[in-house]
Design a protein around this motif. Structure first.
Motif, PDB file in Angstrom:
ATOM      1  N   PRO A 164       0.805  -1.228   0.000  1.00 33.33           N
ATOM      2  CA  PRO A 164       0.000   0.000   0.000  1.00 33.33           C
ATOM      3  C   PRO A 164       0.838   1.278   0.000  1.00 33.33           C
ATOM      4  O   PRO A 164       1.979   1.304   0.459  1.00 33.33           O
ATOM      5  CB  PRO A 164      -0.771  -0.104   1.320  1.00 33.33           C
ATOM      6  N   THR A 165       0.239   2.322  -0.539  1.00 32.98           N
ATOM      7  CA  THR A 165       0.766   3.668  -0.374  1.00 32.98           C
ATOM      8  C   THR A 165      -0.027   4.274   0.771  1.00 32.98           C
ATOM      9  O   THR A 165      -1.260   4.311   0.736  1.00 32.98           O
ATOM     10  CB  THR A 165       0.581   4.494  -1.658  1.00 32.98           C
ATOM     11  N   VAL A 166       0.688   4.715   1.804  1.00 36.56           N
ATOM     12  CA  VAL A 166       0.054   5.191   3.034  1.00 36.56           C
ATOM     13  C   VAL A 166       0.356   6.676   3.202  1.00 36.56           C
ATOM     14  O   VAL A 166       1.507   7.101   3.055  1.00 36.56           O
ATOM     15  CB  VAL A 166       0.559   4.388   4.254  1.00 36.56           C
ATOM     16  N   ILE A 167      -0.691   7.447   3.488  1.00 36.63           N
ATOM     17  CA  ILE A 167      -0.535   8.886   3.688  1.00 36.63           C
ATOM     18  C   ILE A 167      -0.809   9.208   5.157  1.00 36.63           C
ATOM     19  O   ILE A 167      -1.894   8.924   5.670  1.00 36.63           O
ATOM     20  CB  ILE A 167      -1.495   9.694   2.785  1.00 36.63           C
ATOM     21  N   PHE A 168       0.186   9.785   5.801  1.00 38.13           N
ATOM     22  CA  PHE A 168       0.085  10.213   7.199  1.00 38.13           C
ATOM     23  C   PHE A 168      -0.126  11.724   7.199  1.00 38.13           C
ATOM     24  O   PHE A 168       0.590  12.467   6.522  1.00 38.13           O
ATOM     25  CB  PHE A 168       1.370   9.881   7.956  1.00 38.13           C
ATOM     26  N   SER A 169      -1.093  12.196   8.004  1.00 36.36           N
ATOM     27  CA  SER A 169      -1.339  13.638   8.093  1.00 36.36           C
ATOM     28  C   SER A 169      -1.877  13.970   9.493  1.00 36.36           C
ATOM     29  O   SER A 169      -2.355  13.090  10.208  1.00 36.36           O
ATOM     30  CB  SER A 169      -2.333  14.094   7.024  1.00 36.36           C
ATOM     31  N   LEU A 170      -1.779  15.241   9.841  1.00 33.41           N
ATOM     32  CA  LEU A 170      -2.335  15.691  11.109  1.00 33.41           C
ATOM     33  C   LEU A 170      -3.846  15.556  11.082  1.00 33.41           C
ATOM     34  O   LEU A 170      -4.477  15.831  10.050  1.00 33.41           O
ATOM     35  CB  LEU A 170      -1.943  17.135  11.410  1.00 33.41           C
ATOM     36  N   HIS A 171      -4.434  15.161  12.185  1.00 30.76           N
ATOM     37  CA  HIS A 171      -5.887  15.016  12.286  1.00 30.76           C
ATOM     38  C   HIS A 171      -6.502  16.403  12.423  1.00 30.76           C
ATOM     39  O   HIS A 171      -6.056  17.229  13.208  1.00 30.76           O
ATOM     40  CB  HIS A 171      -6.219  14.156  13.511  1.00 30.76           C
ATOM     41  N   GLU A 172      -7.515  16.653  11.620  1.00 31.20           N
ATOM     42  CA  GLU A 172      -8.171  17.964  11.619  1.00 31.20           C
ATOM     43  C   GLU A 172      -9.187  18.123  12.737  1.00 31.20           C
ATOM     44  O   GLU A 172      -9.627  19.208  13.018  1.00 31.20           O
ATOM     45  CB  GLU A 172      -8.830  18.223  10.262  1.00 31.20           C
TER      46      GLU A 172
END
Length: 174
Positions: A164-172
């Motif tokens: 998989p390609t996994v995208i990590f980001s800050l939770h809004e």
């Protein structure tokens, strides 16, 4: 005049000092003051909730998003600072039928300690790779955080069987 024994003199001093301290200004003198005012408790709860929200991240795989709670360590702090610059995309691959792992593209400080992972753990491996576990493993790792409400079954489904390609980001937040 009779002299008091030394022990009686010390007992009197301790009693006077103890009673004096009982009436120090600003000291809580009743049960409701000792327990804290409800407003103080509410403010503390709100601060804890706000702090917990600031420690949340989103993880996206194939359009599905899961929320994770980050740990309180210098490695997790560094990862959150990295995410403040924008989302981080990691190409992951399966390793040993218990994790997905991929290069982070940078190095973060390590806080390795012996642990046994559980499904949903987000691990910093060797300081420059990120791993999401869907099964258990024991080793010296840096635990960054944990995907909320993770189980082995829902992590296998979320991560899929391929790479998989996994995208990590800050939770809004909500």
């Amino acid at each position: 005049m009779r002299k008091l024994p030394a022990i009686a003199l010390w007992a009197a001093v301790v009693l006077v000092v103890g009673v004096s301290l009982w009436f120090v200004p600003g000291r809580a003198n009743n049960a409701s003051e000792q327990a804290g005012e409800p407003q103080e408790i509410l403010e503390t709860t709100m601060d804890e909730e706000e702090q917990a929200m600031s420690r949340k991240i989103d993880i996206e795989v194939n359009g599905q998003v899961r929320t994770a709670t980050m740990n309180d360590n210098r490695s997790a702090e560094a990862f959150l600072e990295l995410l403040e610059q924008g989302p981080v995309t990691v190409s992951m691959h399966d390793y040993a039928n218990f994790e997905k792992v991929g290069p982070l593209g940078t190095s973060l400080p390590r806080s390795d300690e012996p642990i046994t992972t559980t499904p949903g753990d987000i691990i910093l491996y060797l300081g420059n790779q990120i791993t999401i576990y869907y099964d258990v493993n024991s080793w010296d790792f840096t635990l960054l955080g944990h995907i909320d409400d993770a189980t082995g079954e829902n992590m296998r489904e979320f991560l899929g069987s391929g790479d998989p390609t996994v995208i990590f980001s800050l939770h809004e937040g909500e």
